[in-house]
Design a protein around this motif. Structure first.
Motif, PDB file in Angstrom:
ATOM      1  N   GLY A   1       0.755  -1.259   0.123  1.00  0.00           N
ATOM      2  CA  GLY A   1       0.128  -0.276  -0.085  1.00  0.00           C
ATOM      3  C   GLY A   1       0.752   1.135   0.012  1.00  0.00           C
ATOM      4  O   GLY A   1       0.581   2.268  -0.637  1.00  0.00           O
ATOM      5  N   THR A   2       1.967   1.109   0.814  1.00  0.00           N
ATOM      6  CA  THR A   2       2.859   2.414   0.835  1.00  0.00           C
ATOM      7  C   THR A   2       3.710   2.699  -0.589  1.00  0.00           C
ATOM      8  O   THR A   2       3.389   3.781  -0.913  1.00  0.00           O
ATOM      9  CB  THR A   2       4.036   2.125   1.742  1.00  0.00           C
ATOM     10  N   VAL A   3       3.865   1.701  -1.048  1.00  0.00           N
ATOM     11  CA  VAL A   3       4.718   1.774  -2.427  1.00  0.00           C
ATOM     12  C   VAL A   3       3.917   2.329  -3.461  1.00  0.00           C
ATOM     13  O   VAL A   3       4.067   2.946  -4.228  1.00  0.00           O
ATOM     14  CB  VAL A   3       5.281   0.264  -2.938  1.00  0.00           C
ATOM     15  N   VAL A   4       2.508   1.420  -3.526  1.00  0.00           N
ATOM     16  CA  VAL A   4       1.577   1.898  -4.584  1.00  0.00           C
ATOM     17  C   VAL A   4       0.908   3.079  -4.440  1.00  0.00           C
ATOM     18  O   VAL A   4       0.883   4.105  -5.338  1.00  0.00           O
ATOM     19  CB  VAL A   4       0.350   0.702  -4.745  1.00  0.00           C
ATOM     20  N   GLY A   5       0.895   3.570  -3.231  1.00  0.00           N
ATOM     21  CA  GLY A   5       0.006   4.823  -2.815  1.00  0.00           C
ATOM     22  C   GLY A   5       1.203   5.867  -3.216  1.00  0.00           C
ATOM     23  O   GLY A   5       0.626   7.010  -3.782  1.00  0.00           O
ATOM     24  N   ASN A   6       2.268   5.839  -2.622  1.00  0.00           N
ATOM     25  CA  ASN A   6       3.177   7.087  -2.907  1.00  0.00           C
ATOM     26  C   ASN A   6       3.650   7.110  -4.328  1.00  0.00           C
ATOM     27  O   ASN A   6       3.725   8.026  -4.731  1.00  0.00           O
ATOM     28  CB  ASN A   6       4.481   6.708  -1.756  1.00  0.00           C
TER      29      ASN A   6
END
Length: 310
Positions: free
Chosen positions: A35-40
């Motif tokens: 979620g962190t990688v995709v969101g950012n």
């Protein structure tokens, strides 16, 4: 310095030793990391692709998202893999690299948050001079200074870590390498090194937090002179920034601004600012920012339209 050590690798104990909880750790933090990688990454692509997000605020938001992704990557993948591994060893060199990366990207996030506060201060308190003060060249110079500042801080931290001799044991009661757990394993009196560590990291965290809160108090106080619509828009942006500042700096100050005392909650507090906050930031900035959401919708619409024409 490693030549003086009998320890060539460390064993990370992780967050838990319970087999069932290890599986939960794997699932939960895999979701958090993805979620962190995709969101950012989505925020960075949107900012780079959108013409409407060319202001300094989004220029700095791009680098905040980059710092978030890298900060989470410095710790989360190993935590995820180790949760299912029988052996959780990390070599001395890998451990020192992780110390450097953790502090480099963490400090980069600190400095970018300060730059975002400066941008909001100029935009709200000096609106007539905003375009002149926050020119593109100025923003680039500020980001370069932030990178250099983060590098200098991280070099200082890694020098402190390299000064520590390790004779055994090599069990690190943590999920990643950082100076605090490493100090407990060093076969020397670590009082002075701990003092230097707290003076360095603690002063960066506490000083930056106090500076940011004062700046936002000044900004919020100045909003009384704005129109209702302008006040609402500026207040929404500032509240998003304040939420991020509190979520990030609260745990950092707890970990890095105290004497060498270990608490049972230390690992979970560290998880919050190294993995939790980078995961939450994209939601905070997109859910509370109409411009980012509209730019994402346009980008998604263009992507779907181009795919349908093929």
């Amino acid at each position: 310095m490693q030549e003086n050590n009998s320890v060539t690798e460390f064993i990370l104990l992780g967050l838990t030793q319970d087999p069932m909880k290890k599986k939960m750790v794997f699932v939960i933090f895999l979701i958090f990391y993805l979620g962190t990688v995709v969101g950012n990454l989505l925020i960075m692509v949107t900012i780079k692709s959108s013409r409407t997000l060319g202001s300094p605020m989004y220029f700095f938001l791009f680098y905040l998202s980059l710092a978030d992704s890298c900060l989470s990557t410095s710790t989360a993948p190993r935590l995820i893999v180790d949760s299912l591994s029988a052996t959780k060893t990390i070599s001395y060199n890998e451990c020192m690299t992780q110390v450097f990366a953790l502090h480099f990207f963490g400090t980069m996030e600190v400095f970018v948050l300060i730059l975002m506060a400066i941008d909001r201060y100029v935009a709200i308190c000096k609106p007539l001079h905003y375009a002149t003060i926050m020119r593109r060249q100025v923003c680039i110079i500020l980001i370069v200074i932030a990178w250099l500042g983060a590098f200098i801080h991280s070099i200082t931290e890694i020098i402190l870590a390299l000064r520590l001799p390790f004779c055994g044991p090599n069990l690190i009661d943590h999920y990643c390498c950082d100076l605090q757990p490493l100090l407990k394993l060093a076969c020397m009196d670590t009082y002075l090194i701990n003092l230097e560590w707290v003076s360095n990291s603690g002063s960066v965290c506490t000083g930056s937090f106090v500076t940011l809160m004062i700046s936002y108090i000044v900004i919020l106080h100045s909003l009384r002179n704005h129109s209702a619509e302008g006040r609402k828009k500026a207040l929404s942006t500032c509240i998003s920034h304040i939420i991020v500042v509190v979520l990030f700096f609260g745990p950092c100050i707890f970990i890095y601004s105290r004497p060498p005392t270990t608490f049972s909650m230390d690992k979970m507090v560290s998880v919050f600012y190294t993995i939790g906050t980078p995961f939450l930031n994209p939601f905070i900035y997109t859910l509370r920012n109409a411009e980012v959401k509209n730019a994402m919708r346009k980008l998604w619409h263009i992507k779907i339209t181009s795919e349908s024409k093929r």
